[in-house]
Design a protein around this motif. Structure first.
Motif, PDB file in Angstrom:
ATOM      1  N   LEU A   1       0.810  -1.224   0.000  1.00 24.64           N
ATOM      2  CA  LEU A   1       0.000   0.000   0.000  1.00 24.64           C
ATOM      3  C   LEU A   1       0.844   1.275   0.000  1.00 24.64           C
ATOM      4  CD1 LEU A   1      -2.908  -1.263   2.247  1.00 24.64           C
ATOM      5  CD2 LEU A   1      -2.912  -0.865  -0.225  1.00 24.64           C
ATOM      6  N   THR A   2       2.059   1.172  -0.505  1.00 27.51           N
ATOM      7  CA  THR A   2       2.877   2.357  -0.755  1.00 27.51           C
ATOM      8  C   THR A   2       2.286   3.083  -1.957  1.00 27.51           C
ATOM      9  OG1 THR A   2       4.856   1.349   0.168  1.00 27.51           O
ATOM     10  CG2 THR A   2       5.199   3.148  -1.396  1.00 27.51           C
ATOM     11  N   LEU A   3       2.163   4.392  -1.832  1.00 31.84           N
ATOM     12  CA  LEU A   3       1.497   5.192  -2.861  1.00 31.84           C
ATOM     13  C   LEU A   3       2.509   5.922  -3.736  1.00 31.84           C
ATOM     14  CD1 LEU A   3      -1.158   6.743  -0.450  1.00 31.84           C
ATOM     15  CD2 LEU A   3      -1.497   4.812  -2.031  1.00 31.84           C
ATOM     16  N   PRO A   4       2.137   6.232  -4.984  1.00 35.15           N
ATOM     17  CA  PRO A   4       3.044   6.985  -5.849  1.00 35.15           C
ATOM     18  C   PRO A   4       3.117   8.462  -5.462  1.00 35.15           C
ATOM     19  CG  PRO A   4       0.994   6.526  -7.004  1.00 35.15           C
ATOM     20  CD  PRO A   4       0.931   5.802  -5.688  1.00 35.15           C
ATOM     21  N   ARG A   5       2.063   8.970  -4.803  1.00 39.31           N
ATOM     22  CA  ARG A   5       1.982  10.373  -4.385  1.00 39.31           C
ATOM     23  C   ARG A   5       0.840  10.473  -3.373  1.00 39.31           C
ATOM     24  NH1 ARG A   5      -1.613   9.410  -7.692  1.00 39.31           N
ATOM     25  NH2 ARG A   5      -3.520  10.564  -7.974  1.00 39.31           N
ATOM     26  N   PHE A   6       0.733  11.622  -2.701  1.00 37.03           N
ATOM     27  CA  PHE A   6      -0.425  11.862  -1.843  1.00 37.03           C
ATOM     28  C   PHE A   6      -0.627  13.360  -1.696  1.00 37.03           C
ATOM     29  CE2 PHE A   6      -3.200  11.947   1.846  1.00 37.03           C
ATOM     30  CZ  PHE A   6      -4.097  10.951   1.488  1.00 37.03           C
ATOM     31  N   THR A   7      -1.665  13.873  -2.355  1.00 38.74           N
ATOM     32  CA  THR A   7      -1.965  15.297  -2.391  1.00 38.74           C
ATOM     33  C   THR A   7      -3.177  15.624  -1.520  1.00 38.74           C
ATOM     34  OG1 THR A   7      -3.514  15.102  -4.236  1.00 38.74           O
ATOM     35  CG2 THR A   7      -1.154  15.365  -4.798  1.00 38.74           C
ATOM     36  N   HIS A   8      -3.490  16.903  -1.401  1.00 36.87           N
ATOM     37  CA  HIS A   8      -4.707  17.328  -0.710  1.00 36.87           C
ATOM     38  C   HIS A   8      -5.940  16.700  -1.366  1.00 36.87           C
ATOM     39  CE1 HIS A   8      -1.996  20.292   0.999  1.00 36.87           C
ATOM     40  NE2 HIS A   8      -2.945  20.637   1.858  1.00 36.87           N
ATOM     41  N   ASP A   9      -5.957  16.680  -2.691  1.00 35.76           N
ATOM     42  CA  ASP A   9      -7.082  16.069  -3.411  1.00 35.76           C
ATOM     43  C   ASP A   9      -7.167  14.569  -3.143  1.00 35.76           C
ATOM     44  OD1 ASP A   9      -7.920  18.491  -4.482  1.00 35.76           O
ATOM     45  OD2 ASP A   9      -6.780  18.218  -6.345  1.00 35.76           O
TER      46      ASP A   9
ATOM     47  N   ARG B   1      -1.379  14.829   6.798  1.00 32.45           N
ATOM     48  CA  ARG B   1      -0.068  14.826   6.145  1.00 32.45           C
ATOM     49  C   ARG B   1       0.803  15.758   6.957  1.00 32.45           C
ATOM     50  NH1 ARG B   1       0.354  16.740   0.186  1.00 32.45           N
ATOM     51  NH2 ARG B   1       0.415  18.761   1.226  1.00 32.45           N
ATOM     52  N   GLY B   2       1.867  15.193   7.513  1.00 37.11           N
ATOM     53  CA  GLY B   2       2.678  15.966   8.442  1.00 37.11           C
ATOM     54  C   GLY B   2       1.801  16.383   9.609  1.00 37.11           C
ATOM     55  N   GLY B   3       1.878  17.620  10.000  1.00 37.49           N
ATOM     56  CA  GLY B   3       1.064  18.099  11.110  1.00 37.49           C
ATOM     57  C   GLY B   3      -0.289  18.646  10.705  1.00 37.49           C
ATOM     58  N   GLN B   4      -0.635  18.533   9.417  1.00 35.59           N
ATOM     59  CA  GLN B   4      -1.881  19.138   8.948  1.00 35.59           C
ATOM     60  C   GLN B   4      -2.988  18.105   8.761  1.00 35.59           C
ATOM     61  OE1 GLN B   4      -1.678  21.030   5.084  1.00 35.59           O
ATOM     62  NE2 GLN B   4      -3.411  22.350   5.562  1.00 35.59           N
ATOM     63  N   GLN B   5      -4.139  18.391   9.358  1.00 37.49           N
ATOM     64  CA  GLN B   5      -5.318  17.554   9.152  1.00 37.49           C
ATOM     65  C   GLN B   5      -5.922  17.934   7.801  1.00 37.49           C
ATOM     66  OE1 GLN B   5      -8.882  18.254  11.604  1.00 37.49           O
ATOM     67  NE2 GLN B   5      -8.870  16.055  12.011  1.00 37.49           N
ATOM     68  N   LEU B   6      -5.985  16.944   6.892  1.00 38.85           N
ATOM     69  CA  LEU B   6      -6.514  17.190   5.554  1.00 38.85           C
ATOM     70  C   LEU B   6      -7.956  16.731   5.404  1.00 38.85           C
ATOM     71  CD1 LEU B   6      -3.467  16.104   3.348  1.00 38.85           C
ATOM     72  CD2 LEU B   6      -4.032  18.382   4.239  1.00 38.85           C
TER      73      LEU B   6
ATOM     74  N   GLY C   1       8.857   7.944   1.790  1.00 37.31           N
ATOM     75  CA  GLY C   1       8.654   7.390   3.120  1.00 37.31           C
ATOM     76  C   GLY C   1       7.296   7.801   3.665  1.00 37.31           C
ATOM     77  N   VAL C   2       7.140   7.652   4.971  1.00 40.38           N
ATOM     78  CA  VAL C   2       5.870   7.960   5.628  1.00 40.38           C
ATOM     79  C   VAL C   2       5.690   9.476   5.656  1.00 40.38           C
ATOM     80  CG1 VAL C   2       4.537   7.788   7.763  1.00 40.38           C
ATOM     81  CG2 VAL C   2       5.946   5.851   7.013  1.00 40.38           C
ATOM     82  N   ILE C   3       4.559   9.928   5.100  1.00 42.27           N
ATOM     83  CA  ILE C   3       4.291  11.369   5.038  1.00 42.27           C
ATOM     84  C   ILE C   3       3.048  11.754   5.835  1.00 42.27           C
ATOM     85  CG2 ILE C   3       5.490  11.740   2.864  1.00 42.27           C
ATOM     86  CD1 ILE C   3       1.724  11.709   2.838  1.00 42.27           C
ATOM     87  N   GLY C   4       2.324  10.749   6.341  1.00 44.55           N
ATOM     88  CA  GLY C   4       1.108  11.062   7.074  1.00 44.55           C
ATOM     89  C   GLY C   4       0.428   9.811   7.577  1.00 44.55           C
ATOM     90  N   THR C   5      -0.836   9.993   7.962  1.00 54.38           N
ATOM     91  CA  THR C   5      -1.611   8.885   8.536  1.00 54.38           C
ATOM     92  C   THR C   5      -3.051   8.934   8.051  1.00 54.38           C
ATOM     93  OG1 THR C   5      -2.198  10.220  10.462  1.00 54.38           O
ATOM     94  CG2 THR C   5      -0.259   8.795  10.676  1.00 54.38           C
ATOM     95  N   VAL C   6      -3.663   7.766   8.028  1.00 50.61           N
ATOM     96  CA  VAL C   6      -5.107   7.641   7.852  1.00 50.61           C
ATOM     97  C   VAL C   6      -5.589   6.786   9.015  1.00 50.61           C
ATOM     98  CG1 VAL C   6      -4.810   5.727   6.202  1.00 50.61           C
ATOM     99  CG2 VAL C   6      -7.019   6.903   6.365  1.00 50.61           C
ATOM    100  N   THR C   7      -6.623   7.262   9.710  1.00 49.34           N
ATOM    101  CA  THR C   7      -7.066   6.583  10.927  1.00 49.34           C
ATOM    102  C   THR C   7      -8.573   6.480  10.958  1.00 49.34           C
ATOM    103  OG1 THR C   7      -5.188   7.601  12.076  1.00 49.34           O
ATOM    104  CG2 THR C   7      -6.865   6.546  13.454  1.00 49.34           C
TER     105      THR C   7
END
Length: 166
Positions: free
Chosen positions: A28-36, A62-67, A137-143
């Motif tokens: 489940l490694t992604l090629p990118r991860f944007t706001h969209d 992503r990082g410290g920002q809740q998207l 690498g790890v850029i954020g979380t989904v919970t």
């Protein structure tokens, strides 16, 4: 994108092994991860949860920002507290909260007994998953929080699997 997909039962009956959880993260490694992308993944999670009548809260950062954040009917403020605790485990260990807890159990101990971390701040229970971008690498979380931990984890894995193939 990879043609291999991790197993995603809607109601898991047995806990996955350390190796199975590590393989999920690899696949489940992604090629990118944007706001969209956060909006699309969060919306997919909401859709899956609504189909099942799941009383969950969903958080993507992503990082410290809740998207993205959603609280579905039946969820409570406690679910947001669980999200924070599970997310912190992913941020600290760069691995899913279920994998971290499973690694401790594989050593015949528990996260709570051996991590030396405050259980009011950290929870190695299933439902938080690292957002890993290839070559970054790890850029954020989904919970997800609101179901039993194996079901929280399975819902996230199912959504990430579907998201990755779109």
């Amino acid at each position: 994108m990879s043609t291999s997909t991790p197993s995603t039962p809607s109601t898991p009956s047995t806990a996955p092994t350390v190796a199975e959880l590590e393989e999920q993260e690899r696949l489940l490694t992604l090629p990118r991860f944007t706001h969209d992308d956060a909006w699309a993944l969060g919306s997919l999670l909401v859709e899956l949860a609504r189909e099942r009548g799941a009383p969950v809260a969903i958080d993507i950062r992503r990082g410290g920002q809740q998207l993205f954040h959603a609280a579905l009917p039946g969820s409570t403020p406690d679910n947001d507290a669980w999200i924070d605790r599970k997310r912190r485990v992913v941020e600290r260990y760069a691995a899913s909260s279920l994998l971290v807890g499973t690694r401790f159990r594989a050593k015949d101990t528990t996260f709570e007994a051996s991590s030396r971390l405050d259980p009011d701040t950290y929870a190695a229970h299933g439902g938080a998953f690292p957002l890993t971008v290839r070559d970054t690498g790890v850029i954020g979380t989904v919970t997800v929080s609101g179901l039993p931990q194996l079901e929280d984890h399975a819902l996230v894995v199912e959504a990430l699997t579907r998201f990755k193939t779109t």
